[in-house]
Motif scaffolding. Sequence first.
Motif, PDB file in Angstrom:
ATOM      1  N   GLU A   1      21.229   4.516 -38.773  1.00 15.86           N
ATOM      2  CA  GLU A   1      22.021   4.715 -40.012  1.00 15.86           C
ATOM      3  C   GLU A   1      22.762   3.195 -39.743  1.00 15.86           C
ATOM      4  O   GLU A   1      23.403   2.857 -39.040  1.00 15.86           O
ATOM      5  CB  GLU A   1      23.149   5.630 -39.616  1.00 15.86           C
ATOM      6  CG  GLU A   1      22.674   7.080 -39.664  1.00 15.86           C
ATOM      7  CD  GLU A   1      23.760   8.220 -39.936  1.00 15.86           C
ATOM      8  OE1 GLU A   1      25.023   7.701 -39.848  1.00 15.86           O
ATOM      9  OE2 GLU A   1      23.514   9.488 -39.692  1.00 15.86           O
TER      10      GLU A   1
ATOM     11  N   ALA B   1      14.818   1.159 -40.572  1.00 18.82           N
ATOM     12  CA  ALA B   1      16.095   1.903 -40.114  1.00 18.82           C
ATOM     13  C   ALA B   1      15.797   3.237 -40.484  1.00 18.82           C
ATOM     14  O   ALA B   1      16.112   4.284 -39.642  1.00 18.82           O
ATOM     15  CB  ALA B   1      17.272   1.400 -40.780  1.00 18.82           C
ATOM     16  N   GLN B   2      15.352   3.563 -41.873  1.00 20.08           N
ATOM     17  CA  GLN B   2      15.091   5.051 -42.157  1.00 20.08           C
ATOM     18  C   GLN B   2      14.117   5.708 -41.204  1.00 20.08           C
ATOM     19  O   GLN B   2      14.175   6.864 -40.813  1.00 20.08           O
ATOM     20  CB  GLN B   2      14.917   5.132 -43.531  1.00 20.08           C
ATOM     21  CG  GLN B   2      14.745   6.452 -44.000  1.00 20.08           C
ATOM     22  CD  GLN B   2      14.364   6.571 -45.563  1.00 20.08           C
ATOM     23  OE1 GLN B   2      14.140   5.588 -45.981  1.00 20.08           O
ATOM     24  NE2 GLN B   2      14.328   7.786 -46.233  1.00 20.08           N
ATOM     25  N   ASN B   3      12.932   4.931 -41.076  1.00 18.66           N
ATOM     26  CA  ASN B   3      11.917   5.626 -40.319  1.00 18.66           C
ATOM     27  C   ASN B   3      12.244   5.552 -38.912  1.00 18.66           C
ATOM     28  O   ASN B   3      11.577   6.411 -37.995  1.00 18.66           O
ATOM     29  CB  ASN B   3      10.749   4.573 -40.262  1.00 18.66           C
ATOM     30  CG  ASN B   3      10.089   4.650 -41.742  1.00 18.66           C
ATOM     31  OD1 ASN B   3      10.309   5.510 -42.544  1.00 18.66           O
ATOM     32  ND2 ASN B   3       9.042   3.632 -42.190  1.00 18.66           N
ATOM     33  N   ASN B   4      13.256   4.992 -38.253  1.00 20.55           N
ATOM     34  CA  ASN B   4      13.743   5.168 -36.945  1.00 20.55           C
ATOM     35  C   ASN B   4      14.934   5.889 -36.649  1.00 20.55           C
ATOM     36  O   ASN B   4      15.319   5.946 -35.721  1.00 20.55           O
ATOM     37  CB  ASN B   4      13.600   3.810 -36.436  1.00 20.55           C
ATOM     38  CG  ASN B   4      12.256   3.143 -36.009  1.00 20.55           C
ATOM     39  OD1 ASN B   4      11.587   3.471 -34.902  1.00 20.55           O
ATOM     40  ND2 ASN B   4      11.774   2.392 -36.927  1.00 20.55           N
ATOM     41  N   GLY B   5      15.309   6.503 -37.970  1.00 19.34           N
ATOM     42  CA  GLY B   5      16.659   7.380 -37.726  1.00 19.34           C
ATOM     43  C   GLY B   5      17.693   6.514 -37.409  1.00 19.34           C
ATOM     44  O   GLY B   5      18.812   7.131 -36.794  1.00 19.34           O
TER      45      GLY B   5
ATOM     46  N   GLU C   1       9.014  16.406 -47.032  1.00 21.19           N
ATOM     47  CA  GLU C   1      10.340  16.168 -46.655  1.00 21.19           C
ATOM     48  C   GLU C   1      10.635  16.302 -45.186  1.00 21.19           C
ATOM     49  O   GLU C   1      11.701  15.533 -44.681  1.00 21.19           O
ATOM     50  CB  GLU C   1      11.454  16.713 -47.641  1.00 21.19           C
ATOM     51  CG  GLU C   1      11.490  16.438 -48.886  1.00 21.19           C
ATOM     52  CD  GLU C   1      12.532  16.945 -49.627  1.00 21.19           C
ATOM     53  OE1 GLU C   1      13.131  17.764 -49.130  1.00 21.19           O
ATOM     54  OE2 GLU C   1      12.386  16.732 -50.954  1.00 21.19           O
TER      55      GLU C   1
ATOM     56  N   ILE D   1       7.234   6.099 -39.300  1.00 21.44           N
ATOM     57  CA  ILE D   1       8.297   7.219 -39.250  1.00 21.44           C
ATOM     58  C   ILE D   1       7.881   7.676 -37.885  1.00 21.44           C
ATOM     59  O   ILE D   1       6.977   7.957 -37.423  1.00 21.44           O
ATOM     60  CB  ILE D   1       7.872   8.275 -40.114  1.00 21.44           C
ATOM     61  CG1 ILE D   1       8.238   7.653 -41.565  1.00 21.44           C
ATOM     62  CG2 ILE D   1       8.892   9.401 -40.022  1.00 21.44           C
ATOM     63  CD1 ILE D   1       7.795   8.781 -42.675  1.00 21.44           C
TER      64      ILE D   1
ATOM     65  N   ARG E   1      10.444  13.530 -40.955  1.00 18.42           N
ATOM     66  CA  ARG E   1      11.515  12.360 -40.633  1.00 18.42           C
ATOM     67  C   ARG E   1      11.561  12.094 -39.140  1.00 18.42           C
ATOM     68  O   ARG E   1      10.986  12.706 -38.507  1.00 18.42           O
ATOM     69  CB  ARG E   1      12.643  13.146 -41.252  1.00 18.42           C
ATOM     70  CG  ARG E   1      13.334  14.253 -40.543  1.00 18.42           C
ATOM     71  CD  ARG E   1      14.537  15.024 -41.390  1.00 18.42           C
ATOM     72  NE  ARG E   1      14.930  15.997 -40.511  1.00 18.42           N
ATOM     73  CZ  ARG E   1      14.810  17.119 -40.944  1.00 18.42           C
ATOM     74  NH1 ARG E   1      13.552  17.470 -41.793  1.00 18.42           N
ATOM     75  NH2 ARG E   1      14.970  18.504 -40.267  1.00 18.42           N
TER      76      ARG E   1
ATOM     77  N   LEU F   1      15.758  -1.657 -44.511  1.00 15.16           N
ATOM     78  CA  LEU F   1      16.375  -0.256 -44.744  1.00 15.16           C
ATOM     79  C   LEU F   1      15.060   0.486 -44.458  1.00 15.16           C
ATOM     80  O   LEU F   1      15.318   1.853 -43.950  1.00 15.16           O
ATOM     81  CB  LEU F   1      16.680  -0.181 -46.042  1.00 15.16           C
ATOM     82  CG  LEU F   1      18.099  -0.779 -46.326  1.00 15.16           C
ATOM     83  CD1 LEU F   1      18.440  -0.706 -47.858  1.00 15.16           C
ATOM     84  CD2 LEU F   1      19.227  -0.483 -45.659  1.00 15.16           C
ATOM     85  N   ARG F   2      13.653   0.259 -44.613  1.00 13.54           N
ATOM     86  CA  ARG F   2      12.585   1.054 -44.613  1.00 13.54           C
ATOM     87  C   ARG F   2      12.711   1.223 -42.846  1.00 13.54           C
ATOM     88  O   ARG F   2      12.346   2.587 -42.502  1.00 13.54           O
ATOM     89  CB  ARG F   2      11.395   0.444 -44.819  1.00 13.54           C
ATOM     90  CG  ARG F   2      10.105   1.470 -44.812  1.00 13.54           C
ATOM     91  CD  ARG F   2       8.937   0.628 -45.128  1.00 13.54           C
ATOM     92  NE  ARG F   2       8.394  -0.415 -44.018  1.00 13.54           N
ATOM     93  CZ  ARG F   2       7.897  -0.335 -42.978  1.00 13.54           C
ATOM     94  NH1 ARG F   2       7.605   1.073 -42.433  1.00 13.54           N
ATOM     95  NH2 ARG F   2       7.859  -1.116 -42.108  1.00 13.54           N
TER      96      ARG F   2
ATOM     97  N   SER G   1      23.717  -1.559 -35.865  1.00 11.96           N
ATOM     98  CA  SER G   1      24.298  -0.215 -36.214  1.00 11.96           C
ATOM     99  C   SER G   1      25.354   0.049 -34.910  1.00 11.96           C
ATOM    100  O   SER G   1      26.510   0.567 -35.373  1.00 11.96           O
ATOM    101  CB  SER G   1      23.116   0.880 -36.236  1.00 11.96           C
ATOM    102  OG  SER G   1      23.827   2.036 -36.338  1.00 11.96           O
TER     103      SER G   1
END
Length: 700
Positions: free
Chosen positions: A434, A428-432, A253, A282, A256, A425-426, A405
């Motif tokens: 929102e 976006a999440q891997n690059n921080g 976890e 990531i 990130r 969404l993947r 964003s």
Amino acid sequence: MPINVLMTVPTGPGVGLTSVSVGLVRALEQQGLKASFFKPIAQPQPGDKGPDKSTAMVAQGSTLRPAEPIPLHEAERYLYNDNIDELMEEIVGRFQASVEPGSTVIVEGLAQIAGHPYATRLNKAIARTLDAGLVLVTAPNKMKVNELEHHVEIAAGSYGGIKADDVIGCILNKTTPGSLGMKSYGDLFAQKSIFKRNFSLLGQIPSAEELTYPRVKDVAEFLGASIVNAGEMDTRRVQSYTLCARGVENMLEALRPGVLVFTPGDRTDIIMATAIAALNDIKIAALVVTGGYQPSEALMSLCGKAMAKGLPVLSVGSNSWETVINMQSFNQEIPTDDKERVLMVKEHIARCIDHDWVNSFALNQDERKLSPPAFRFRLIELAKSLDKHILLPEGEEVRVIQAASICAERGIARCTLLGDKTEILRIAQNNGIELNDAVNILDPNKVRERYIAPMVELRKSRSLTDIVAREQLADDVVLGTMMLQVGDVDGLVSGAAHPTANTIRPALQLIKTTPDSSLVSSVFFMCLPDQVLVYGDCVINPDPTAEQLAEIAIQSADSAAAFGITPKVAMISYSTGGRGAGNDVDKVRKATSIAQKLRPDLLIDGPLQYDAAIMESVAKRKAPNSKVAGKATVFVFPDLNTGNTTYKAVQRSADVVSIGPMLQGIKKPVNDLSRNASVDDIVHTIAVTAIQADSNDRKR
């Protein structure tokens, strides 16, 4: 010419005096006002090298080149010898030599830091000497409302009190939502407070965590780390850090985006887990192996693909615990060479300053010149007022996602990303990144069929069939263009991952020209250091006729005016005035005459050589009676060869940012991006498109 002088002074230590001072300069520049910056006395921090930090920050992204301040040891020598009057004379001399007549000058006072007990005394003397209005800078630091007011009032007392004519007001820096029991410090206005009449709340600047993120290279220098793999250490930023010494299953976890991972150098399992995370896109800030261990060549080879994706790997001699403890003393000050972070801070602070107050300084200035900061600020503010819906067909491109964003967060436009929602969404999440509810994600595969019939009807004169239409709509840019054509969105921006032709060709085929246009042309907004110029046409028309060239000139002038640039149109040729001969110069001469007759309200002149159009010294010799020569803001080129070559030469040789090409003469706005466009470029192009959509709506 009169000069407005504002001096920023702190109410205590650690209020962010330098950041607020340079942000005030940017606020003036954004409003198109002539600004100067002056720092009387240097206050270097331990470890500072090179030029003064404040003057270096002001110079970033600006044409201003402030004079270097008096070295601190020299100022202290004057004080030690009780020669403060001579020090003030030295300051006045530097001030008069370095500030521009007719400008508003921001003077940065001395900060209250340990070992400088004379700061307030000198600030009072400098303000009196330069006849400066005083702007107090404070940070609430968890104070209650009455405590904050009392703190500010006491600080103002050192300069004559809040009722003194030269004590203008206060800027609150580093505010946090919900503190003092209020949603906003602006609520102070609704109270019986000190912020009234002559003493005003001039700005409230919220803390922004992203402004504190250092580059990996800064952390590496601080730790004295050796570089195992440089990767993207110059651009990746550290948002947090973690010590990983547990089993891999217990630390996943922690992997990130933006995290700085510390691990003992012999923990190959954690090193490999970090590499796998990097392979899965990531964007971990960096991996720091501790204890003086160097990963083996075999391990580095096994993790080679992760390294190739830009993962920085550093090595330090201290153990993991010592290294993490050492990070507690990391200096969060912005290095002067961190251009991106400096500009982010300046823009953030400038947005939070009272714009009406800033504009009040226009009364003592000549006609405003639209500088790049002023142009970009105007774009964003105007776009925010329009609430337009912009489609981004390259929805799975990380820069486009980040731009969407930002637009949603700042209310610039409502953006729709075309692409697979899970993949977007993947990424976006891997690059921080929102993505809030204001960013819409649309799967193109679920909507293509509904645009087949409208496209067949639109292209029936070309005998387009359902089968061919379906094939063409497989291209997301073509699909997006059809969505724009039928009115499902207000504008389209593409090109971050495709050639210009992929964006423009569908627009030319599917969207018709406006009723008052016979052709489509384009302009670039060329953001020179001190001014924004308009270049047209550099993309569309290879060899326009004189009539077409006249129409391009009018379209370009109207585009300039729509974006706040006073149009002074130069029709460019290899000859100036009536001296030259030949078909090419005759075409420009005829086009100038046609455009002048069609639009007598516009300043249009030609033929003009480029140097005569842009340089007043040349204009005085070659076109002394021209109202455009030497002052041109719109440059219309005789053909595509000249226009495209000139724009690229200026862009590359002078390191000029260009926004565009923006299509003009078309019913609905479609705009192209360069494939190396930055996130800011995309944001500004979205804003341009929103404004253009509104302009087209009003013409109908």
